[in-house]
Design a protein around this motif. Sequence first.
Motif, short mmCIF file in Angstrom:
data_model
loop_
_atom_site.label_atom_id
_atom_site.label_comp_id
_atom_site.label_asym_id
_atom_site.label_seq_id
_atom_site.Cartn_x
_atom_site.Cartn_y
_atom_site.Cartn_z
N PRO A 24 -97.61 79.25 -15.09
CA PRO A 24 -96.59 79.27 -16.15
C PRO A 24 -95.61 80.43 -16.03
O PRO A 24 -94.45 80.29 -16.41
CB PRO A 24 -97.42 79.37 -17.44
N LEU A 25 -96.05 81.57 -15.49
CA LEU A 25 -95.14 82.70 -15.33
C LEU A 25 -94.07 82.40 -14.27
O LEU A 25 -92.90 82.73 -14.44
CB LEU A 25 -95.91 83.96 -14.96
N SER A 26 -94.49 81.77 -13.18
CA SER A 26 -93.55 81.50 -12.10
C SER A 26 -92.66 80.30 -12.37
O SER A 26 -91.60 80.16 -11.74
CB SER A 26 -94.32 81.26 -10.80
N SER A 27 -93.06 79.44 -13.31
CA SER A 27 -92.27 78.22 -13.56
C SER A 27 -90.89 78.53 -14.12
O SER A 27 -90.01 77.66 -14.11
CB SER A 27 -93.02 77.29 -14.52
N SER A 115 -91.35 74.60 -4.18
CA SER A 115 -90.31 75.41 -4.82
C SER A 115 -90.21 76.79 -4.17
O SER A 115 -89.11 77.33 -4.01
CB SER A 115 -90.62 75.55 -6.32
N GLY A 116 -91.36 77.37 -3.80
CA GLY A 116 -91.33 78.65 -3.10
C GLY A 116 -90.61 78.54 -1.77
O GLY A 116 -89.81 79.42 -1.41
N VAL A 117 -90.87 77.46 -1.04
CA VAL A 117 -90.18 77.25 0.24
C VAL A 117 -88.69 77.07 0.01
O VAL A 117 -87.86 77.57 0.80
CB VAL A 117 -90.77 76.02 0.96
N ALA A 123 -82.51 81.97 0.79
CA ALA A 123 -82.18 83.25 1.41
C ALA A 123 -81.92 83.10 2.90
O ALA A 123 -81.07 83.81 3.46
CB ALA A 123 -83.32 84.25 1.18
N LEU A 124 -82.63 82.17 3.55
CA LEU A 124 -82.50 81.98 5.00
C LEU A 124 -82.29 80.49 5.28
O LEU A 124 -83.23 79.77 5.64
CB LEU A 124 -83.75 82.49 5.72
N PRO A 125 -81.06 79.97 5.09
CA PRO A 125 -80.79 78.53 5.25
C PRO A 125 -81.16 77.97 6.60
O PRO A 125 -81.40 76.77 6.73
CB PRO A 125 -79.28 78.43 5.00
N SER A 126 -81.24 78.79 7.63
CA SER A 126 -81.56 78.30 8.97
C SER A 126 -82.98 77.75 9.06
O SER A 126 -83.32 77.06 10.03
CB SER A 126 -81.39 79.42 10.00
N LEU A 127 -83.82 78.06 8.05
CA LEU A 127 -85.20 77.58 8.06
C LEU A 127 -85.37 76.20 7.43
O LEU A 127 -86.49 75.72 7.29
CB LEU A 127 -86.10 78.58 7.33
N GLN A 315 -85.42 87.09 -4.20
CA GLN A 315 -85.79 85.91 -3.44
C GLN A 315 -87.18 86.04 -2.84
O GLN A 315 -87.97 85.08 -2.83
CB GLN A 315 -84.77 85.66 -2.33
N ALA A 316 -87.50 87.23 -2.34
CA ALA A 316 -88.81 87.43 -1.72
C ALA A 316 -89.93 87.30 -2.75
O ALA A 316 -90.91 86.57 -2.52
CB ALA A 316 -88.86 88.81 -1.06
N VAL A 317 -89.80 87.99 -3.89
CA VAL A 317 -90.89 87.94 -4.88
C VAL A 317 -90.95 86.58 -5.56
O VAL A 317 -92.04 86.11 -5.93
CB VAL A 317 -90.76 89.07 -5.92
N THR A 318 -89.79 85.92 -5.72
CA THR A 318 -89.80 84.58 -6.33
C THR A 318 -90.50 83.58 -5.42
O THR A 318 -91.35 82.80 -5.87
CB THR A 318 -88.36 84.11 -6.62
N ALA A 319 -90.12 83.60 -4.14
CA ALA A 319 -90.78 82.70 -3.19
C ALA A 319 -92.27 82.97 -3.13
O ALA A 319 -93.10 82.05 -3.14
CB ALA A 319 -90.15 82.85 -1.81
N LEU A 320 -92.62 84.26 -3.11
CA LEU A 320 -94.03 84.63 -3.01
C LEU A 320 -94.81 84.21 -4.24
O LEU A 320 -95.90 83.63 -4.14
CB LEU A 320 -94.14 86.14 -2.80
#
Length: 667
Positions: A24-27, A115-117, A123-127, A315-320
């Motif tokens: 729920p926190l990350s949603s 969603s994390g991906v 942040a890195l569209p090439s991925l 972006q890093a902490v959100t994805a993580l």
Amino acid sequence: MRSEELGETLLPKRLALPIFASDPLSSVAYATQEILLVLTLGGLAYLHFTPWIAAAVVALMTVVVLSYRQVVNAYPSGGGSYEVASTNLGPSSGLVVAASLLVDYVMTVAVSVASGVDNIISALPSLADYRVVMALGFVALLTAMNLRGVRESGQAFAAPTYLFIGGVLVMVGTGLLRYLLGDAPLAESAAYGITPEEGDADLMGLALVMLVLRAFSSGCTALTGVEAISNGVPAFRKPKSKNAAATMAAMGIIAITMFVGVTTLAITAKVHIAEDACRLTGLTGCESYTQRTVIAQLAAAVFGGTDSVGFYFIQAVTALVLILAANTAFNGFPLLASILAQHRYLPRQLHNRGDRLAFSNGILALAIVAGLLLWGYKANVTSLIHLYILGVFTSFTLSQTGMVRHWNRELRTETDPAVRRRHQLARVINATGACITGLVLVIVLATKFTQGAWLAVLAAFLLWLMMRGIRRHYDQTAAELAVTDPRAEGKLPSRVLAIVLVSTVHKPTLRALAYARAFRPDHLEALTVAVDRESLDRLRRQWEDFEIEVPLKVLESPYREITKPVVEYVRSMRRAGPRDVVAVFIPEYVVGHWWENLLHNQSALWLKSRLLFTPGVMVTSVPWQLTSAAVADHAAARAPGSVRRGEPPNPPEHAAARTAPKGSARD
């Protein structure tokens, strides 16, 4: 870890929050985005409904959190919604809740990881081309971490969750402060318009209501995982209920604050986002354009662009944290599956704890199903989100209805006025929760059913049927195996007739004959099937040369069958003596490699499988270990779980015996 160390895995509140509340926190990272995606189907004109929809989501979350605090206090055993519904509404309702929650936990893993991906790709569209591979890799990583145990996974996941909370609050605070100072942050998509979908430009009446309700149901993804704490009460330190209730309150306050902040900032920064980038007017090259997520656009607007430290940090902490949010399901699913297995609704293996006292089988089952979903839907959040949240609102509604019945039952026997007032207040809270979540369930079902939610409904229904079938099987088996007359059922057989199956005379054959003779049966014979005359003659010569005293019985098989003549012969012995027991001894090779099994034991395995279905027949494998088996056994002794499954390699008393000097009392 020894079973006695289970108490050492109990969690303090600071670790329980990231473990059970990360979902729920990350949603908040995608709940606002889902509201905007739906509203922009009609164009930019309908974004003014955003604050009202967000307010409705906040009110709903408040009611649900307050309702589940009552569940935590009333049912601290860890069954959560399943236990509440089963106790107060009956087993069938409890199974509906259980099936819904199990499906929802699977979807939590799939949606959170996808969603994390998405945020990594922002942040890195090439991925972008490696979306599915990254998603499956993260599921594998989460599985490995959770197999290490609850406490270890909590310690690994705590820092990213708290960094995410701090990062979002700093971003929201900075953005709103800039707005108040007259320097409002502006999203990169603010300059783009959005072309309405065909027929959605001028929505009126029922169509407008359905659009708003659909946006509300999508925003309700912010509530997923709220019930996880009620399922995980046994994992808290004492006092368990008090600590769990406090953690749930903290989760509710933090989640609501972040959701309101992100939504407000998205409105002020004029974030525009659509499912199809080609609906953005003023954008060139839409076919190759990858839209950034709402949280990514806000971070870039607040911290000064996509090359700023603040942007990459968010972006890093959100994805993580989105990936780690799946940890809520990795704790809730195995625990609920364990309870269901204990109640005989799921296979008993799901109740077993692994080497690190985690429910390993449940963790692996969740990972496999979630991985298949991510692979099948190509880790696409928009596709997966339609299968989401239906199950959680089913459990919300039934559990709160069950709590109303619980308080009614308590009030019938309670006489203390102060306690009665507390019970009455709790009943009002749960009744309100039942009504509101029931209404939301209808809205979610109506707005999402044709878009993919039907699949979640079908999965929950099939799971419900399967669990009822498993319980029926276990009940029938228990009734069939129950002892009714100990004397009659424990009566000795009249005779024991032993048969040793042989094909040639070698060491395994001689061991099987010796083993059978050691039982001192009333009758013993060796049995072979004459497939070809040359092999039979060679066997008879060997029998005579070795002077084996056991008589050799030969079964003719003109059609070269082996299994059928043996089974028919054994059954004929049973018909001749119904009170006799026929013991069949089968020499069997023990090999060390899986592929060696393809070269040996095939006839023995097939014979054994047929004989096991014959009443009054006891089948005994007499093993002969080949050289490769000894190597494999040595490797297995060092494998994870070898200590748990067998004896410790150096038991203390044996070690003491080896080190005791000669002449001591131990000698």
